[in-house]
Design an enzyme around this catalytic site. Structure first.
Site: not given
Length: 186
Positions: A117, A125-127, A146, A170
């Site tokens: 946002d 944080t990558l999932e 990217q 974060q």
């Protein structure tokens, strides 16, 4: 409108978009490559149910590490951080997309949380999940995904001004904070 290379560089050089650390060589024609950080979190396999409204169940039976490399095993889900810390103004949003070369190894970069946002500040944080049949080694600092930037009208209440912005500021891979939502009774 999606920002192109020169617009991304312009917004960064004028401080509208902040990226730390910033490497100009990571700018692509329509995106900015982001790199894998060195903090990883995952759930220990088991039968214990995770209740999104119960903080203790969300944070129980997890392991984490800081490392220069990690192996993601077939079917494994892992949270990871980006090396870059991002700061967006109130009129630019971003989406995170995987890199084709990483996807071709079977690594999914994000499950559904790919929207960033206007007003967000922090690492992403990558999932990650490995849908390959073989383990894949990943290295901190490698380009992993990217960011695509979009200009919008100015948000009346950007993320940094929201009272319930759970992930603002974060750093490191961050577990779900869904439990901070008010549970609606049906």
């Amino acid at each position: 409108m999606i920002l192109v290379d020169w617009q991304i560089m312009d917004r960064i050089s004028r401080g509208q978009i902040k990226v730390e650390p910033f490497e100009p060589g990571l700018i692509q024609p329509n995106s900015l490559d982001i790199r894998l950080g060195d903090h990883f979190v995952w759930y220990v396999p088991g039968d214990r149910v995770i209740d999104p409204y119960d903080k203790e169940s969300v944070t129980a039976e997890v392991e984490e590490m800081t490392a220069d490399e990690v192996i993601l095993y077939p079917g494994q889900f892992m949270l990871a951080e980006t090396k870059e810390v991002l700061s967006l103004p109130d009129n630019i949003v971003a989406s995170i997309e995987g890199k084709s070369s990483i996807a071709r190894l079977g690594i999914e970069l994000h499950q559904t949380g790919g929207w960033i946002d206007a007003g967000f500040i922090g690492s992403i944080t990558l999932e990650m999940c490995n849908v390959n049949q073989r383990p894949v080694k990943m290295y901190a600092g490698m380009p992993i995904g990217q960011l695509v930037f979009y200009t919008t009208e100015r948000a009346e209440q950007p993320y940094n001004l929201k009272q319930d912005a759970k992930y603002q500021g974060q750093r490191q891979a961050t577990l779900s904070r869904y439990h901070e939502n008010q549970r609606l009774i049906q």
